[in-house]
Design an enzyme around this catalytic site. Sequence first.
Site, PDB file in Angstrom:
ATOM      1  N   SER A 177      -1.362  -6.856   6.083  1.00 13.40           N
ATOM      2  CA  SER A 177      -1.821  -5.988   4.998  1.00 13.40           C
ATOM      3  C   SER A 177      -3.062  -5.198   5.388  1.00 13.40           C
ATOM      4  O   SER A 177      -3.409  -4.231   4.722  1.00 13.40           O
ATOM      5  CB  SER A 177      -2.202  -6.828   3.782  1.00 13.40           C
ATOM      6  N   HIS A 235       4.464  -2.260   7.504  1.00 14.76           N
ATOM      7  CA  HIS A 235       3.886  -2.893   6.317  1.00 14.76           C
ATOM      8  C   HIS A 235       4.740  -2.608   5.092  1.00 14.76           C
ATOM      9  O   HIS A 235       4.801  -1.463   4.620  1.00 14.76           O
ATOM     10  CB  HIS A 235       2.448  -2.392   6.117  1.00 14.76           C
ATOM     11  N   GLU A 238       4.544   1.410   5.386  1.00 14.50           N
ATOM     12  CA  GLU A 238       3.512   2.050   6.214  1.00 14.50           C
ATOM     13  C   GLU A 238       3.812   1.670   7.662  1.00 14.50           C
ATOM     14  O   GLU A 238       3.920   0.482   7.984  1.00 14.50           O
ATOM     15  CB  GLU A 238       2.120   1.555   5.820  1.00 14.50           C
ATOM     16  N   ASN A 280      -3.561  -0.437   0.730  1.00 17.67           N
ATOM     17  CA  ASN A 280      -4.472  -1.544   0.406  1.00 17.67           C
ATOM     18  C   ASN A 280      -5.935  -1.107   0.411  1.00 17.67           C
ATOM     19  O   ASN A 280      -6.761  -1.683  -0.293  1.00 17.67           O
ATOM     20  CB  ASN A 280      -4.252  -2.725   1.348  1.00 17.67           C
TER      21      ASN A 280
END
Length: 481
Positions: free
Chosen positions: A119, A140, A152, A190
């Site tokens: 993450s 991701h 991602e 994130n």
Amino acid sequence: MAFERVGVVGLGTMGAGIAEVFARAGLRVIGVEADAEALARGRGHLERSTGKAVDKGKLAPGQRDEILGRITLTTSREDLRDVDLVVEAIPEILDYKIALFKDLDRICEPGTVLATNSSSLSVTAIAAATGRPGQVVGMHFFNPAPVMKLVEVVGTVVTAPGLVADVAALAGRLGKTAVAVGDRAGFVVNRLLLPYLNQAAVLMELGVAGRDDIDAAMKLGVGLPMGPFTLLDLIGLDTAYEVMGVLFDETRDRRHAPAPLLRELVTAGLLGRKSGRGFYGDPPREEPAKSRPATFGVTGAGGDGLAERLRAAGFKESEDPDVVLRLADRPVIEHAVRLPDPARMVGVHLVGDHVAELASTALTSEEAASAARDLVKIAGLTPVPCKDRAGFVVDALLFPYLNDAVRMHDSGYASIDDIDAAMRLGCGYPAGPFEMLESLGLAKVRDGLRALYTEYREPAFAPAPLLDQLVTAGVSRFPRP
Ligand code: 3HC
């Protein structure tokens, strides 16, 4: 590059979801867990998730069998020898990941691509620990992996040319949209999402508003699919805590310091959905709507609509009202102290068509606060009681997130369209941050950030120079190429 056989290491919520996504797209999957018990849990995730799809009529039982038939479960990493790609989804701790990648590097063929679902951790550091740094990328996914449309794809300074595009094409084959990004802590989503979630926990600890009220404000007021505490429970408080720690280590921005409340809950084993209890899990306390008659006064620009709504709901305006609702443009207390009885004033901020934030000052009486809640409930709005602090709840959470997005774009890390797409597809937001900025009005957000900065003196709340300059220039849209 053709990817037909993939390995997934770690079959927790994310790993099992990722394995399902690959198998649904027709790829053969080898799922690896550390021991028989963890493997059984992984199998349980896969069976439940595909079982629900069958129950809902989204998947025929035969299709489910085919999907599960493509997934081989094992406790031996050595079984990954011949795969084309491995995606790692083990806990968010760098040392564990580096040890795993060293092992994968030993086991897998030299051409195998090794991907981390991290993450936030440094993909570069993970790549550098292997003998094939050019073959290591971030891939991701977002929770729940079978549902969220974003992947991602993270390349590093040493990623082999063309590999990011190949992995992005694979994401497309899985029915996902890829956003290719460089290696910064938290990547796009994130880096923008987690500070907002963390700040929600901080606001709760400061007593600005309660858990359910903050969640209601962001869900019903802003239109997000979940409030921040529901989402933290979904992500897992342990993961959120680790991600915040990684962000803080890179940025030293004190907003990125994990909220002490997160640490406490994680230490207590309250991790969210995966452990059965996190911010939620205790029985809900529903406060019944009372129908106590109250007279009201409304002051402040923009209050006509609210007064109309209250009259339509049968309330009486009065020269000596039980409660004075002040449409807030600056700290409510500044208005309250001018009243003969400041205890009766409650600040109001209408958010969208459904939510009224109700700010009590240090002088507001419990009777007036409670009367204000009753009034807005009966007028068909969801009240969000909070303290008289700059931005109340919604703007205090939303505006810094929007500001962070502007700074991220201005730093050259990601384009406006990629940031907007990432937040829409990764978090199910109704609009990306730039779309939100433009619909709210750049000047309104800039002014709100100034108010937040003035109150909290938090450097990151100062309006991003790009935002400030666009407002000064009278421009209402961000320039796109
Ligand atoms: N697995 C598989 N499918 C699931 C699921 C799961 N765990 N949870 C929900 N679904 C499916 C449902 O079956 C349903 O499918 P259908 O429309 O085909 O019937 C669909 O998702 C919608 O679910 P529900 O109707 O039950 O519930 P909601 O409408 O409330 O949607 C949600 C649930 C999709 C989770 C939605 O609330 C949402 O988008 N929330 C935001 C999630 C988010 O922000 N995720 C990203 C977190 S950050 C992250 O993961 C990064 C990490 O690194 C920290």
